[in-house]
Design a protein around this motif. Structure first.
Motif, short mmCIF file in Angstrom:
data_model
loop_
_atom_site.label_atom_id
_atom_site.label_comp_id
_atom_site.label_asym_id
_atom_site.label_seq_id
_atom_site.Cartn_x
_atom_site.Cartn_y
_atom_site.Cartn_z
N ILE A 1 -7.12 -1.86 -3.05
CA ILE A 1 -6.52 -1.56 -4.35
C ILE A 1 -7.48 -2.03 -5.43
O ILE A 1 -8.40 -2.81 -5.17
CB ILE A 1 -5.14 -2.22 -4.54
N GLY B 1 0.86 3.50 -9.83
CA GLY B 1 0.51 2.10 -9.91
C GLY B 1 1.67 1.21 -10.30
O GLY B 1 2.79 1.67 -10.58
N LEU C 1 2.40 1.82 -3.41
CA LEU C 1 1.43 2.25 -4.42
C LEU C 1 0.97 3.69 -4.24
O LEU C 1 0.23 4.22 -5.07
CB LEU C 1 0.21 1.33 -4.41
N ARG D 1 -7.07 -6.58 -3.13
CA ARG D 1 -8.18 -6.32 -4.05
C ARG D 1 -9.50 -6.74 -3.41
O ARG D 1 -10.51 -6.04 -3.51
CB ARG D 1 -7.98 -7.07 -5.37
N LEU E 1 0.83 -1.21 0.00
CA LEU E 1 0.00 0.00 0.00
C LEU E 1 0.86 1.26 0.00
O LEU E 1 0.58 2.23 -0.72
CB LEU E 1 -0.96 0.00 1.19
N HIS F 1 -1.95 -2.22 -10.89
CA HIS F 1 -2.70 -2.11 -9.64
C HIS F 1 -2.55 -0.69 -9.10
O HIS F 1 -1.45 -0.11 -9.15
CB HIS F 1 -2.19 -3.11 -8.60
N ARG F 2 -3.65 -0.15 -8.54
CA ARG F 2 -3.62 1.19 -7.99
C ARG F 2 -4.33 1.20 -6.64
O ARG F 2 -5.29 0.46 -6.43
CB ARG F 2 -4.29 2.21 -8.93
N ILE F 3 -3.84 2.08 -5.76
CA ILE F 3 -4.44 2.20 -4.44
C ILE F 3 -5.77 2.93 -4.54
O ILE F 3 -5.95 3.82 -5.36
CB ILE F 3 -3.48 2.92 -3.46
N THR F 4 -6.74 2.55 -3.72
CA THR F 4 -8.05 3.19 -3.71
C THR F 4 -8.13 4.17 -2.55
O THR F 4 -7.24 4.24 -1.70
CB THR F 4 -9.16 2.15 -3.56
N GLY G 1 -7.93 2.31 0.54
CA GLY G 1 -6.57 1.94 0.90
C GLY G 1 -5.82 3.10 1.53
O GLY G 1 -5.06 2.92 2.50
#
Length: 843
Positions: free
Chosen positions: A56, A26, A22, A51, A19, A69-72, A75
């Motif tokens: 993410i 990404g 990221l 996920r 995390l 992949h990208r952090i949300t 996250g």
């Protein structure tokens, strides 16, 4: 003070490291595994779990394999809760003399807390907290100095020290004294940081307090061992002297100029200068590389022969000749230039093609002698290899590109990006590391003593604000400039009006307006030629009329205000009237789309002073002028003066103007004049609305003979009275003219017929509503009524003696020229003229 472990903490070390990694951008499974030194199965499993928890997301648009992949937001929230848990666990009583704490550490990724003061983007960290005293000064013998880290690309978060609740950013407080550790210390700022040189482990454990090192002597490698100061880290005194190439993609022209100036010492600057440079000089040696680009399949022997002949032609045009196709290609790729064996340190790429610019870069790469700064204004991909060779070479200080992504050019040591505030940039060192810099100003500059928030918006404001003893800031409204531009402008204003030619020359390229203001008046005509395209509107009026060549005055007209346009036209008109032959030298301007209209105006203003030899020029100018009839009142009055007899050319010009007037807008001077003249010629009646339009648009001297009847018509309607109240006209001077006075619109001469003035006809003046036109109307009524009733002369509103106009001149008192200083100028002028003719001359 250490408390129990909070449930907010992220328990999985893999999850936390991923995390945190990221945060910056990404990455794929393999990117994560490689960056964090994880086995692929472990990285894949951890990403899958993240996920599922919503921390993410994966971009599957191009397939699962290699997906990013990208952090949300969830996250990021989880990381913040983890940070708060660290605060709760480690932050209690602050040790005396300490102002920072290690909250968490995952390899090179750090979570740090700073008491009360937000740190800069470049962080000095102690190897050992015991090496520094409470003021951050180094005290240990045999110490090994500091470690360095950068604040990651996330906003520092402020928290209340007592409740650990998020707080707004606070103003900075004092540093390094015992007062820092009093009740003022109410906040802690949490930042995420990334270590330089992580192969050397940093052994400060979470929960360790330390004093921020101060007065550090050396920065990380690559940031302090260069020769040119790029700028200071924002919020610190750390000076950045980059020693490696920088690839910049800057959105601000000012940022571009500042970056170039900062790194420009003894470097060759290849850029698109804001102001076109005169006598552009290029090194003739670049022809070798250009020829090879032109003929990639030609064998070496023929290439060498062609290179020799082209260089011989360029250095001595009489010695060799080259094909027209090559001459055209040279102009296409390099524009108008001078070829020389010498190296010009300032090369303007205006007029270059990308092929020409690429050849120039390859030439300097082959020399490998001069440091270069290059501004590349074309697409990247067609010349990617050349630009990559440049950025990886030892001679490149700065490469500025305008299009494409910076990632299109691989292996750039440093990247430079604009920040929202002008003059501030982000120096990107790696994916995880960057520092925020305030670009340095060029040394040796003259700086303004005072930089105010406002500057003159144009020449009009400058003249109003300039008092001789200082500046009236209340007259200035310009507020859109950034600080650096205002600083330059105020430096220039402090030199005004005398100026400083040397300073103006130095600032011309980057600050053309400041240079313009600082230029001594006698030198402005020459500077105008160089920078006119870069000056904002409203500043051409600083040109000195008498010293400026006629052609330059014509070019300046379209950018001037109406008042200055009148002065320029008068100046040019006087020049042509003094020397008619000079006018012939400018006939070519009739074919210039930008200047033909202005030239035609001057010709027509001079027309009544020109001989019959200029009739063709006058007619040609009239045809041009009728397309865009500027200064229509002056031109029509000059073309068809009421005091001169008709001639065949004048009658022909009148018919041309009347015909052309019909296609112009119905509220234009030309259209109204044409319609009015046509009505007079054909004896057609003029409607209420037409008369109102004519009175509103045309000079009253053109409709003197109709004025009284039109006034009566307007007074008899509500709409007419409303209009009269809102339109000021010198009615006493309009209706009280002398019998036989020449009048009428240009092209239709009349003589004034004395009217039977009757107050009963004007009785409705008394019910006209209040407005700018009412005083003049009341004077008209009282002037007539008082005379009819043989009353004492009333004191007028528009002029004290206005009521004399309808009385026998034998009853007038003595009048002298001082009457012109009182009241309405048209009333005053008529009083003086009538007194002079009827009282002085007749006596």
């Amino acid at each position: 003070m250490v408390t129990g472990m909070s449930s907010k903490r992220i328990r999985s070390n893999y999850h936390k490291r991923i995390l945190e990694w990221l945060i910056d951008s990404g990455g794929s499974v393999s990117d994560v595994a490689q960056a964090l030194d994880l086995r692929m199965p472990h990285a894949s499993l951890a990403l899958s779990q993240l996920r599922e928890s919503g921390d993410i997301i994966r971009d599957d648009q191009t397939g699962i394999r290699g997906a990013i992949h990208r952090i949300t937001a969830k996250g990021r929230e989880r990381l913040e809760l983890d940070a708060i848990a660290c605060l709760e666990r480690y932050v209690g009583e602050i040790p005396e003399g300490k102002d920072a704490i290690v909250l968490d550490s995952n390899g090179p990724m750090l979570l740090l807390g700073y008491v009360n003061n937000a740190p800069p983007s470049l962080l000095p960290l102690p190897f050992d907290p015991s090496d520094y005293d409470s003021n951050g000064e180094l005290i240990s013998i045999g110490n090994i100095g500091v470690r360095w880290a950068t604040v990651r690309n996330t906003q520092p978060r402020w928290f209340d020290l007592k409740s650990f609740k998020p707080a707004p950013r606070q103003e900075l407080q004092t540093k390094g004294t015992l007062e820092d550790w009093t009740e003022k210390n109410q906040h802690i700022i949490v930042v995420r940081a990334y270590l330089f040189n992580f192969e050397k482990q940093w052994n400060l454990a979470p929960g360790t307090w330390y004093s921020v090192p101060r007065n550090v002597s050396s920065l990380p490698n690559g940031l302090s061992d260069g020769a040119n100061l790029l700028g200071k880290v924002i919020g610190s005194e750390f000076q950045i002297y980059p020693s490696q190439s920088i690839h910049a993609n800057l959105t601000s022209k000012l940022d571009t100029s500042l970056a170039i100036n900062a790194l420009s010492s003894d470097a060759i600057i290849i850029r698109d200068y804001p102001v076109k440079r005169e006598n552009k000089s290029l090194p003739i040696g670049l022809i070798d590389f250009w020829i090879r680009k032109q003929h990639p399949r030609m064998d070496d022997e023929k290439i060498m022969i062609l290179q020799k002949s082209v260089k011989s032609f360029l250095s001595d045009k009489g010695a060799h000749n080259i094909p027209i196709s090559i001459q055209r290609a040279l102009i296409r790729d390099f524009g108008d230039c001078i070829w020389s064996d010498e190296i010009n340190y300032q090369i303007d790429i205006k007029g270059f093609s990308e092929n020409g610019a690429s050849s120039l870069i390859e030439y300097f790469l082959s020399l490998n002698t001069y440091d270069v700064i290059v501004e590349w204004i074309w697409p990247l991909n067609p010349h990617k290899k050349t630009l990559e060779r440049l950025i990886q070479s030892r001679i490149c200080r700065l490469l500025i590109t305008k299009s494409g992504n910076t990632s299109d050019i691989s292996n750039s040591p440093f990247l430079l990006r604009s920040l929202p505030k002008i003059g501030q940039v982000e120096l990107v060192i790696s994916r995880e590391q960057s520092i925020k810099i305030e670009l340095s100003k060029k040394s040796g500059e003259i700086l303004a003593n005072n930089v105010h928030d406002y500057v003159p918006l144009d020449t009009i404001e400058l003249n109003r604000a300039f008092t001789g003893d200082g500046w009236n800031l209340g007259m200035m409204t310009g507020s859109t400039m950034n600080y650096l531009e205002r600083e330059k402008l105020w430096a220039a204003l402090e030199m005004y009006p005398g100026g400083d030619e040397d300073w103006a020359n130095r600032t011309e390229t980057d600050y053309p307006l400041a240079s313009w203001i600082a230029t001594p008046s006698e030198n402005r005509p020459l500077r105008w030629v160089r920078i006119k395209e870069n000056l904002p509107n409203g500043w051409v009026e600083l040109l000195p009329l008498k010293e400026t060549p006629t052609r330059d005055l014509f070019e300046a007209l379209s950018r001037a205000n109406p008042e200055w346009q009148n002065e320029v036209l008068l100046e040019i008109q006087e020049r042509f009237e003094r020397n008619h032959e000079e006018l012939i030298g400018y006939e070519d301007l009739l074919k210039n789309p930008q200047l033909s209209g202005w030239f035609s105006v001057v010709v027509l203003l001079c027309s009544n002073k020109l001989s019959i030899d200029f009739e063709d020029l006058i007619e040609s100018s009239l045809e041009v002028w009728l397309d865009s009839p500027r200064f229509a009142i002056k031109i029509l009055s000059n073309l068809f003066p009421i005091s001169e007899s008709e001639t065949i050319p004048r009658q022909r010009n009148l018919e041309l103007c009347l015909s052309a007037s019909k296609v112009h807008p119905k509220d234009s001077i030309l259209y109204c004049w044409g319609e009015f003249v046509d009505s007079l010629i054909t004896n057609n009646p003029i409607s209420l609305e037409q008369s109102r339009k004519y009175m509103d648009i045309l000079p009253f001297s053109w409709w003197l003979n109709q004025g009284y009847e039109w006034l009566k018509i307007q007074l008899n309607s509500t709409s007419g009275r409303n209009w009269l109240s809102q339109k000021y006209l010198p009615w006493p001077a309009i209706i009280s003219r002398t019998q036989g006075e020449k009048c009428g619109p240009p092209g239709y001469q009349e003589t004034f017929t004395t009217k039977n003035l009757d107050s009963d006809d004007l009785l409705h003046i008394l019910i006209v509503e209040q407005g700018v036109g009412r005083d003049s109307l009341l004077d008209t009524y009282e002037m007539i009524f008082s005379n009819e009733q043989k009353q004492k002369l009333p004191l007028g509103r528009s002029h004290p003696l206005v009521c004399l106009l309808v009385r026998d001149s034998s009853q007038w008192p003595h009048i002298d020229i001082s009457i012109l200083e009182l009241g309405d100028k048209d009333v005053a002028s008529l009083l003086f003229a009538r007194y002079y003719r009827e009282c002085l001359l007749n006596d």
